[in-house]
Design a protein around this motif. Structure first.
Motif, PDB file in Angstrom:
ATOM      1  N   LYS A  25     -25.450  35.694   8.537  1.00  0.00           N
ATOM      2  CA  LYS A  25     -26.906  35.625   8.608  1.00  0.00           C
ATOM      3  C   LYS A  25     -27.484  35.548   7.207  1.00  0.00           C
ATOM      4  O   LYS A  25     -26.916  36.087   6.264  1.00  0.00           O
ATOM      5  CB  LYS A  25     -27.463  36.870   9.317  1.00  0.00           C
ATOM      6  CG  LYS A  25     -27.087  36.960  10.785  1.00  0.00           C
ATOM      7  CD  LYS A  25     -27.693  38.207  11.393  1.00  0.00           C
ATOM      8  CE  LYS A  25     -27.332  38.346  12.858  1.00  0.00           C
ATOM      9  NZ  LYS A  25     -27.914  39.574  13.454  1.00  0.00           N
ATOM     10  N   PRO A  26     -28.622  34.898   7.046  1.00  0.00           N
ATOM     11  CA  PRO A  26     -29.268  34.868   5.732  1.00  0.00           C
ATOM     12  C   PRO A  26     -29.537  36.278   5.237  1.00  0.00           C
ATOM     13  O   PRO A  26     -29.752  37.195   6.026  1.00  0.00           O
ATOM     14  CB  PRO A  26     -30.587  34.116   6.010  1.00  0.00           C
ATOM     15  CG  PRO A  26     -30.340  33.362   7.275  1.00  0.00           C
ATOM     16  CD  PRO A  26     -29.378  34.170   8.069  1.00  0.00           C
ATOM     17  N   ILE A  27     -29.540  36.422   3.917  1.00  0.00           N
ATOM     18  CA  ILE A  27     -29.714  37.755   3.336  1.00  0.00           C
ATOM     19  C   ILE A  27     -31.028  38.390   3.762  1.00  0.00           C
ATOM     20  O   ILE A  27     -31.152  39.599   3.867  1.00  0.00           O
ATOM     21  CB  ILE A  27     -29.625  37.676   1.787  1.00  0.00           C
ATOM     22  CG1 ILE A  27     -29.512  39.082   1.183  1.00  0.00           C
ATOM     23  CG2 ILE A  27     -30.821  36.941   1.217  1.00  0.00           C
ATOM     24  CD1 ILE A  27     -28.245  39.785   1.523  1.00  0.00           C
ATOM     25  N   ASP A  28     -32.056  37.556   4.053  1.00  0.00           N
ATOM     26  CA  ASP A  28     -33.348  38.089   4.461  1.00  0.00           C
ATOM     27  C   ASP A  28     -33.279  38.793   5.808  1.00  0.00           C
ATOM     28  O   ASP A  28     -34.176  39.539   6.173  1.00  0.00           O
ATOM     29  CB  ASP A  28     -34.390  36.965   4.526  1.00  0.00           C
ATOM     30  CG  ASP A  28     -34.744  36.440   3.144  1.00  0.00           C
ATOM     31  OD1 ASP A  28     -35.282  35.335   3.060  1.00  0.00           O
ATOM     32  OD2 ASP A  28     -34.469  37.154   2.161  1.00  0.00           O
ATOM     33  N   ALA A  29     -32.198  38.511   6.582  1.00  0.00           N
ATOM     34  CA  ALA A  29     -32.068  39.144   7.894  1.00  0.00           C
ATOM     35  C   ALA A  29     -31.624  40.591   7.770  1.00  0.00           C
ATOM     36  O   ALA A  29     -31.668  41.331   8.733  1.00  0.00           O
ATOM     37  CB  ALA A  29     -31.073  38.370   8.752  1.00  0.00           C
ATOM     38  N   TYR A  30     -31.159  40.974   6.589  1.00  0.00           N
ATOM     39  CA  TYR A  30     -30.699  42.331   6.374  1.00  0.00           C
ATOM     40  C   TYR A  30     -31.786  43.144   5.674  1.00  0.00           C
ATOM     41  O   TYR A  30     -32.697  42.612   5.067  1.00  0.00           O
ATOM     42  CB  TYR A  30     -29.419  42.329   5.533  1.00  0.00           C
ATOM     43  CG  TYR A  30     -28.250  41.653   6.211  1.00  0.00           C
ATOM     44  CD1 TYR A  30     -27.507  42.312   7.178  1.00  0.00           C
ATOM     45  CD2 TYR A  30     -27.905  40.345   5.882  1.00  0.00           C
ATOM     46  CE1 TYR A  30     -26.436  41.692   7.802  1.00  0.00           C
ATOM     47  CE2 TYR A  30     -26.834  39.717   6.502  1.00  0.00           C
ATOM     48  CZ  TYR A  30     -26.101  40.398   7.459  1.00  0.00           C
ATOM     49  OH  TYR A  30     -25.054  39.781   8.071  1.00  0.00           O
ATOM     50  N   GLY A  31     -31.637  44.424   5.739  1.00  0.00           N
ATOM     51  CA  GLY A  31     -32.578  45.305   5.066  1.00  0.00           C
ATOM     52  C   GLY A  31     -33.377  46.125   6.056  1.00  0.00           C
ATOM     53  O   GLY A  31     -33.468  45.790   7.242  1.00  0.00           O
ATOM     54  N   PRO A  32     -33.957  47.215   5.592  1.00  0.00           N
ATOM     55  CA  PRO A  32     -34.739  48.077   6.484  1.00  0.00           C
ATOM     56  C   PRO A  32     -36.016  47.390   6.952  1.00  0.00           C
ATOM     57  O   PRO A  32     -36.602  46.585   6.226  1.00  0.00           O
ATOM     58  CB  PRO A  32     -35.046  49.293   5.603  1.00  0.00           C
ATOM     59  CG  PRO A  32     -35.001  48.767   4.203  1.00  0.00           C
ATOM     60  CD  PRO A  32     -33.944  47.701   4.206  1.00  0.00           C
ATOM     61  N   GLN A  33     -36.423  47.717   8.159  1.00  0.00           N
ATOM     62  CA  GLN A  33     -37.669  47.206   8.715  1.00  0.00           C
ATOM     63  C   GLN A  33     -38.595  48.390   8.999  1.00  0.00           C
ATOM     64  O   GLN A  33     -38.135  49.493   9.302  1.00  0.00           O
ATOM     65  CB  GLN A  33     -37.407  46.421  10.006  1.00  0.00           C
ATOM     66  CG  GLN A  33     -36.422  45.270   9.844  1.00  0.00           C
ATOM     67  CD  GLN A  33     -36.949  44.182   8.927  1.00  0.00           C
ATOM     68  OE1 GLN A  33     -38.119  43.814   9.002  1.00  0.00           O
ATOM     69  NE2 GLN A  33     -36.078  43.673   8.058  1.00  0.00           N
ATOM     70  N   PHE A  34     -39.893  48.138   8.921  1.00  0.00           N
ATOM     71  CA  PHE A  34     -40.861  49.220   9.082  1.00  0.00           C
ATOM     72  C   PHE A  34     -41.967  48.809  10.053  1.00  0.00           C
ATOM     73  O   PHE A  34     -42.418  47.661  10.049  1.00  0.00           O
ATOM     74  CB  PHE A  34     -41.497  49.582   7.732  1.00  0.00           C
ATOM     75  CG  PHE A  34     -40.505  49.886   6.645  1.00  0.00           C
ATOM     76  CD1 PHE A  34     -40.020  51.171   6.473  1.00  0.00           C
ATOM     77  CD2 PHE A  34     -40.056  48.879   5.800  1.00  0.00           C
ATOM     78  CE1 PHE A  34     -39.106  51.456   5.474  1.00  0.00           C
ATOM     79  CE2 PHE A  34     -39.141  49.149   4.797  1.00  0.00           C
ATOM     80  CZ  PHE A  34     -38.661  50.440   4.634  1.00  0.00           C
ATOM     81  N   LYS A  35     -42.382  49.761  10.871  1.00  0.00           N
ATOM     82  CA  LYS A  35     -43.555  49.595  11.714  1.00  0.00           C
ATOM     83  C   LYS A  35     -44.364  50.882  11.651  1.00  0.00           C
ATOM     84  O   LYS A  35     -43.823  51.954  11.348  1.00  0.00           O
ATOM     85  CB  LYS A  35     -43.164  49.294  13.165  1.00  0.00           C
ATOM     86  CG  LYS A  35     -42.605  47.893  13.396  1.00  0.00           C
ATOM     87  CD  LYS A  35     -42.424  47.613  14.886  1.00  0.00           C
ATOM     88  CE  LYS A  35     -41.958  46.182  15.124  1.00  0.00           C
ATOM     89  NZ  LYS A  35     -41.835  45.884  16.584  1.00  0.00           N
ATOM     90  N   VAL A  36     -45.648  50.788  11.943  1.00  0.00           N
ATOM     91  CA  VAL A  36     -46.505  51.972  11.878  1.00  0.00           C
ATOM     92  C   VAL A  36     -47.286  52.129  13.177  1.00  0.00           C
ATOM     93  O   VAL A  36     -47.541  51.154  13.895  1.00  0.00           O
ATOM     94  CB  VAL A  36     -47.487  51.901  10.688  1.00  0.00           C
ATOM     95  CG1 VAL A  36     -46.754  52.047   9.375  1.00  0.00           C
ATOM     96  CG2 VAL A  36     -48.288  50.604  10.716  1.00  0.00           C
ATOM     97  N   TYR A  37     -47.641  53.376  13.443  1.00  0.00           N
ATOM     98  CA  TYR A  37     -48.439  53.686  14.629  1.00  0.00           C
ATOM     99  C   TYR A  37     -49.731  54.365  14.194  1.00  0.00           C
ATOM    100  O   TYR A  37     -49.714  55.315  13.412  1.00  0.00           O
ATOM    101  CB  TYR A  37     -47.668  54.606  15.578  1.00  0.00           C
ATOM    102  CG  TYR A  37     -48.506  55.120  16.731  1.00  0.00           C
ATOM    103  CD1 TYR A  37     -48.944  54.255  17.725  1.00  0.00           C
ATOM    104  CD2 TYR A  37     -48.866  56.463  16.804  1.00  0.00           C
ATOM    105  CE1 TYR A  37     -49.721  54.714  18.781  1.00  0.00           C
ATOM    106  CE2 TYR A  37     -49.639  56.932  17.857  1.00  0.00           C
ATOM    107  CZ  TYR A  37     -50.063  56.056  18.840  1.00  0.00           C
ATOM    108  OH  TYR A  37     -50.842  56.512  19.875  1.00  0.00           O
ATOM    109  N   TYR A  38     -50.846  53.857  14.689  1.00  0.00           N
ATOM    110  CA  TYR A  38     -52.153  54.438  14.400  1.00  0.00           C
ATOM    111  C   TYR A  38     -52.611  55.240  15.614  1.00  0.00           C
ATOM    112  O   TYR A  38     -52.803  54.688  16.702  1.00  0.00           O
ATOM    113  CB  TYR A  38     -53.172  53.342  14.089  1.00  0.00           C
ATOM    114  CG  TYR A  38     -52.952  52.658  12.764  1.00  0.00           C
ATOM    115  CD1 TYR A  38     -53.659  53.040  11.634  1.00  0.00           C
ATOM    116  CD2 TYR A  38     -52.024  51.622  12.649  1.00  0.00           C
ATOM    117  CE1 TYR A  38     -53.456  52.409  10.408  1.00  0.00           C
ATOM    118  CE2 TYR A  38     -51.809  50.986  11.431  1.00  0.00           C
ATOM    119  CZ  TYR A  38     -52.530  51.384  10.318  1.00  0.00           C
ATOM    120  OH  TYR A  38     -52.318  50.760   9.110  1.00  0.00           O
ATOM    121  N   ASP A  39     -52.753  56.533  15.432  1.00  0.00           N
ATOM    122  CA  ASP A  39     -53.184  57.404  16.523  1.00  0.00           C
ATOM    123  C   ASP A  39     -54.703  57.302  16.668  1.00  0.00           C
ATOM    124  O   ASP A  39     -55.446  57.719  15.774  1.00  0.00           O
ATOM    125  CB  ASP A  39     -52.778  58.846  16.221  1.00  0.00           C
ATOM    126  CG  ASP A  39     -53.099  59.793  17.371  1.00  0.00           C
ATOM    127  OD1 ASP A  39     -53.715  59.342  18.362  1.00  0.00           O
ATOM    128  OD2 ASP A  39     -52.736  60.978  17.275  1.00  0.00           O
TER     129      ASP A  39
END
Length: 298
Positions: free
Chosen positions: A181-195
Motif C-alpha cells: 500500500k502507498p505510504i500514505d495509507a499507513y499512520g495513525p488516524q484521528f476523529k473527534v466527537y463534539y458533545d
C-alpha cells in the motif's frame, strides 16, 4: 549501560530543572539544597504535608515533622511537583483532574529522587537485586522505590529492544510483499466527537486509530490538537470498541501534546488499535504546560 533508553518529557523536564539549579549529584538532592536553589520556603509542622503559593508568589512547602527524614524528602518533592507543574485548588477541581495531578506528582518524585542522567553514570551490577541495592544506597531511598525505578528503566530498555527487533522483522515482511500500500495509507488516524450537551468549545473526545506500523515503530505520536479533524457521530462512537487512554499516557511539553504509543503497546499488546481520549484532560495539560513555561520564563 542503558543504550536504548529514551526519557519521557517529564524526565527531561526534571533533568533540565536540576541542571539549571546545579543539582548534579545524588548528594545534591536534599530539601535544603533544592529549597535554597529554587527559593522555596520550607517549614515543619504536625500536619499533613502540603504546599501553597503566597499572595506575593512565594512558594511554600510545609512538611509533616512527625515523618521520618526519608518520608519528608519524598513529600517535599511531591509538593514541589505540584507547585511547579499544577494549577487550581484540588478541593474545587473535578476528580479526574485531581487524579492526574497526583499521578504526575508521584512520577515527578520518582524521577527527582533518581534522575536518569545520574543513574546512567553509575556502574550498576548486572544482578537485579544488587543493582536495586546500589540505587537504594546511592540515592538514599527505600528498596521499594529503588525497585520501582530500576524495573521501570529495564522495562523501557527491553521495550525499545523489542521494538527494534520487530521493526526489522516488519521491514523484511513488507519488502517481501510485491504489492505494498502507498505510504500514505499507513499512520495513525484521528476523529473527534463534539458533545452537544457539553460545555467545551472544542471536541469532548478524540478517537485515535493506530496501525501496526505505528505501534511497532513509534514510541510516541503527536496529537493534532487544534486541527480540523473528521467528526465521528454518536452511533459510530457507540459501535466501535475503544480503549480509554489513561492521563499518564498523554504528555504536553513546549505546546506539543503527545500520546505514548509505547505504553499502550506494553499494556495492551498489538491487539488494541482504537483508543479514546477525554479532551478535558488534554486541555488541562496544555494549561499546565503554559503555566510552567510562564514561570520558567520569569
Amino acid at each position: 549501560m542503558f543504550q536504548r533508553y529514551r526519557k519521557t518529557h517529564l524526565e527531561d523536564y526534571v533533568e533540565q530543572l536540576f541542571l539549571q539549579h546545579s543539582i548534579l549529584s545524588p548528594e545534591d538532592i536534599t530539601i535544603g539544597s533544592i529549597s535554597e536553589g529554587m527559593n522555596i520556603k520550607t517549614e515543619y509542622a504536625a500536619i499533613k504535608s502540603t504546599s501553597l503559593r503566597s499572595a506575593s508568589g512565594k512558594h511554600i512547602i510545609i512538611l509533616d515533622k512527625r515523618n521520618s527524614s526519608q518520608k519528608q524528602r519524598e513529600d517535599f518533592l511531591h509538593e514541589l511537583g505540584h507547585l511547579l507543574r499544577h494549577e487550581g485548588n484540588q478541593i474545587l477541581l473535578p476528580k479526574p483532574f485531581v487524579q492526574y495531578q497526583e499521578e504526575d506528582a508521584e512520577q515527578f518524585v520518582l524521577y527527582a529522587l533518581m534522575p536518569f542522567f545520574m543513574i546512567d553514570a553509575l556502574e550498576l551490577s548486572p544482578d537485579r537485586k544488587q543493582a536495586i541495592q546500589q540505587l537504594s544506597d546511592v540515592f538514599a531511598v527505600g528498596i521499594s522505590l529503588a525497585s520501582k525505578r530500576y524495573d521501570q528503566i529495564v522495562r523501557r530498555e527491553f521495550d525499545a529492544a523489542i521494538t527494534a527487533t520487530k521493526t526489522v522483522a516488519i521491514g523484511k515482511r513488507l519488502n517481501s510483499v510485491k504489492e505494498v500500500k502507498p505510504i500514505d495509507a499507513y499512520g495513525p488516524q484521528f476523529k473527534v466527537y463534539y458533545d452537544p450537551t457539553g460545555t467545551m468549545d472544542g471536541p469532548s473526545q478524540m478517537v485515535v486509530f493506530l496501525d501496526e506500523r505505528t505501534q511497532i515503530n513509534c514510541r510516541e505520536i503527536e496529537l493534532p490538537i487544534g486541527e480540523r479533524l473528521p467528526e465521528i457521530d454518536p452511533d459510530e462512537l457507540n459501535e466501535i470498541e475503544c480503549t480509554p487512554v489513561q492521563s499518564t499516557d498523554i504528555g504536553c511539553f513546549d505546546g506539543v501534546v503527545t500520546l505514548s504509543v509505547n505504553e499502550l503497546v506494553f499494556r495492551y499488546g498489538l491487539s488494541k488499535r482504537k483508543f479514546i481520549i477525554n479532551m478535558n484532560v488534554v486541555d488541562m495539560l496544555i494549561a499546565r504546560d503554559q503555566a510552567v513555561s510562564r514561570r520558567l520564563s520569569w
